[in-house]
Design an enzyme around this catalytic site. Structure first.
Site, PDB file in Angstrom:
ATOM      1  N   ARG A 109      25.687 -16.241 -24.113  1.00 42.85           N
ATOM      2  CA  ARG A 109      25.743 -17.432 -24.979  1.00 42.85           C
ATOM      3  C   ARG A 109      24.628 -17.412 -26.012  1.00 42.85           C
ATOM      4  O   ARG A 109      24.854 -17.157 -27.197  1.00 42.85           O
ATOM      5  CB  ARG A 109      25.678 -18.696 -24.114  1.00 42.85           C
ATOM      6  CG  ARG A 109      26.088 -19.985 -24.844  1.00 42.85           C
ATOM      7  CD  ARG A 109      24.982 -20.652 -25.618  1.00 42.85           C
ATOM      8  NE  ARG A 109      23.833 -21.035 -24.790  1.00 42.85           N
ATOM      9  CZ  ARG A 109      22.694 -21.472 -25.312  1.00 42.85           C
ATOM     10  NH1 ARG A 109      22.531 -21.578 -26.624  1.00 42.85           N
ATOM     11  NH2 ARG A 109      21.681 -21.780 -24.511  1.00 42.85           N
ATOM     12  N   ASP A 110      23.405 -17.611 -25.598  1.00 42.62           N
ATOM     13  CA  ASP A 110      22.284 -17.649 -26.533  1.00 42.62           C
ATOM     14  C   ASP A 110      22.057 -16.284 -27.168  1.00 42.62           C
ATOM     15  O   ASP A 110      21.626 -16.184 -28.314  1.00 42.62           O
ATOM     16  CB  ASP A 110      21.024 -18.108 -25.786  1.00 42.62           C
ATOM     17  CG  ASP A 110      19.890 -18.498 -26.711  1.00 42.62           C
ATOM     18  OD1 ASP A 110      20.158 -18.758 -27.900  1.00 42.62           O
ATOM     19  OD2 ASP A 110      18.744 -18.541 -26.256  1.00 42.62           O
TER      20      ASP A 110
ATOM     21  N   HIS B  64      12.191 -21.081 -20.997  1.00 44.09           N
ATOM     22  CA  HIS B  64      13.052 -20.319 -21.905  1.00 44.09           C
ATOM     23  C   HIS B  64      12.199 -19.899 -23.102  1.00 44.09           C
ATOM     24  O   HIS B  64      11.996 -20.680 -24.032  1.00 44.09           O
ATOM     25  CB  HIS B  64      14.214 -21.218 -22.350  1.00 44.09           C
ATOM     26  CG  HIS B  64      15.221 -20.546 -23.223  1.00 44.09           C
ATOM     27  ND1 HIS B  64      16.518 -20.325 -22.820  1.00 44.09           N
ATOM     28  CD2 HIS B  64      15.147 -20.057 -24.482  1.00 44.09           C
ATOM     29  CE1 HIS B  64      17.190 -19.741 -23.789  1.00 44.09           C
ATOM     30  NE2 HIS B  64      16.370 -19.567 -24.821  1.00 44.09           N
TER      31      HIS B  64
ATOM     32  N   HIS C 257      11.154 -17.376 -26.296  1.00 46.16           N
ATOM     33  CA  HIS C 257      11.508 -16.372 -27.301  1.00 46.16           C
ATOM     34  C   HIS C 257      10.274 -15.505 -27.543  1.00 46.16           C
ATOM     35  O   HIS C 257       9.140 -15.924 -27.310  1.00 46.16           O
ATOM     36  CB  HIS C 257      12.000 -17.041 -28.577  1.00 46.16           C
ATOM     37  CG  HIS C 257      13.368 -17.629 -28.437  1.00 46.16           C
ATOM     38  ND1 HIS C 257      14.459 -17.167 -29.134  1.00 46.16           N
ATOM     39  CD2 HIS C 257      13.830 -18.642 -27.658  1.00 46.16           C
ATOM     40  CE1 HIS C 257      15.534 -17.866 -28.801  1.00 46.16           C
ATOM     41  NE2 HIS C 257      15.175 -18.770 -27.902  1.00 46.16           N
TER      42      HIS C 257
ATOM     43  N   CYS D 139      18.115 -18.377 -32.701  1.00 45.90           N
ATOM     44  CA  CYS D 139      18.652 -19.730 -32.837  1.00 45.90           C
ATOM     45  C   CYS D 139      19.201 -19.881 -34.244  1.00 45.90           C
ATOM     46  O   CYS D 139      18.467 -19.675 -35.212  1.00 45.90           O
ATOM     47  CB  CYS D 139      17.570 -20.777 -32.571  1.00 45.90           C
ATOM     48  SG  CYS D 139      18.144 -22.467 -32.835  1.00 45.90           S
TER      49      CYS D 139
ATOM     50  N   ASN E  24      15.301 -13.488 -27.415  1.00 51.10           N
ATOM     51  CA  ASN E  24      14.831 -14.044 -26.154  1.00 51.10           C
ATOM     52  C   ASN E  24      14.017 -13.005 -25.379  1.00 51.10           C
ATOM     53  O   ASN E  24      14.045 -11.807 -25.682  1.00 51.10           O
ATOM     54  CB  ASN E  24      16.030 -14.440 -25.288  1.00 51.10           C
ATOM     55  CG  ASN E  24      16.813 -15.592 -25.855  1.00 51.10           C
ATOM     56  OD1 ASN E  24      16.401 -16.731 -25.775  1.00 51.10           O
ATOM     57  ND2 ASN E  24      17.971 -15.292 -26.428  1.00 51.10           N
TER      58      ASN E  24
END
Length: 310
Positions: free
Chosen positions: A24-25, A218, A220, A251, A260
């Site tokens: 997803r991300d 989470h 980055h 993002c 990430n």
């Protein structure tokens, strides 16, 4: 394939859960549309490598994130592999929740902001109004027996507003958890966090009754701090770390947000410390090499590069 030498670290936990966000991300900001068949194979390969918690997709408007327009098709293609409490999907509103429920999904996530500018750009809302938007989503999710995660972005810095006061972040996090979330994920959306900042925020959350056992992080890797920050969070009691296979991600609403934390980099460090993850590192590296081939560029993960000769 070389493995890290196991030298258990004093005070390290027996096990850490990796919350895999690559599907997803990791893929949401890709300019070229990845075929749904490739996405499904990516998810299945990650599951086969031992990643038990895999966030699959987001039921967001295709106008905002075209890459995820195939969310329903992906869940359908995955079948049983998409169901269960360890296969979350992101739902930005009630419409997204309706779509997830229709497909039998049993685990969802909502995505809020700690800052006004990002709330406006990402949610077309204000920080205060976002809770009004999320309240019916959270209530219905819990009424349906779903597991609910609450993401809060811009917890450590904002590209438009700069430093974000810790008290401001804690207030937003507390409001999100008051909606009934089972887990809170602290987002370092632009990768500016440092270990001391991580510690101060976790301590402030604990003072508001949100213990590390309910928190995920989470990070980055914009400034190369994601792994250090994750290890500090683990030292302070966090047991769920978000990571993306091969270091994919960014993002779409924050241009300074790079990839990430790479799952392989995290696994290498944890296995060397004697911490179990359940992940087969060799299989995961092969998966990330394969996915990099689909995307037409090498993986940014240092471990993937080292172990694959890339």
């Amino acid at each position: 394939m070389r493995q890290p030498q196991h030298e258990p670290m004093t005070g390290a936990p027996d096990r850490v859960t990796i919350y895999e966000v690559g599907a997803r991300d990791g893929l949401q900001n890709e300019k070229s549309i990845v075929p749904v068949e490739v996405k499904a194979q990516f998810v299945r390969r990650m599951l086969a490598a031992g990643l038990e918690t895999v966030e699959i997709t987001s039921f967001v408007s295709p106008r905002w994130v075209p890459q995820l327009a195939d969310a329903a098709d992906l869940v359908t293609a995955l079948g049983a592999d998409a169901l269960g409490t360890q296969r979350p999907v992101l739902v930005p509103n009630e419409r997204g929740l309706d779509r997830a429920l229709d497909l039998g999904v049993s685990s969802v996530a909502i995505f809020g902001s700690a800052t006004e500018t990002f709330a406006s750009r990402n949610l077309n809302s204000t920080v205060l109004d976002q809770f009004t938007m999320f309240e019916p989503v959270a209530k219905r999710a819990k009424d349906e027996g779903l597991w609910l995660r609450a993401y809060v972005s811009m917890c450590f810095g904002d590209p438009w507003e700069g430093d974000v006061p810790i008290d401001q972040v804690v207030d937003v996090c507390a409001r999100m958890m008051d909606l009934g979330a089972d887990q809170l994920s602290l987002g370092d959306t632009i990768g500016v966090a440092t270990p001391g900042h991580v510690g101060r925020l976790l301590a402030a959350l604990a003072e508001r009754g949100i213990g590390a056992d309910r928190v995920a992080v989470h990070f980055h890797d914009t400034y190369g701090q994601a792994l250090a920050n994750s290890l500090e969070a683990i030292r302070l009691g966090v047991r769920t770390i978000d990571a993306s296979a091969g270091g994919l991600g960014g993002c779409p609403y924050a241009k300074s947000a790079t990839g990430n934390l790479a799952t392989e980099d995290l696994v290498w460090a944890l296995h060397g410390m004697g911490v179990s993850t359940g992940v087969d590192l060799e299989a995961l590296v092969a998966t990330s090499v394969w996915m990099a081939e689909q995307l037409g560029r090498p993986s940014p993960s240092r471990v993937v590069k080292a172990l694959s000769g890339g």
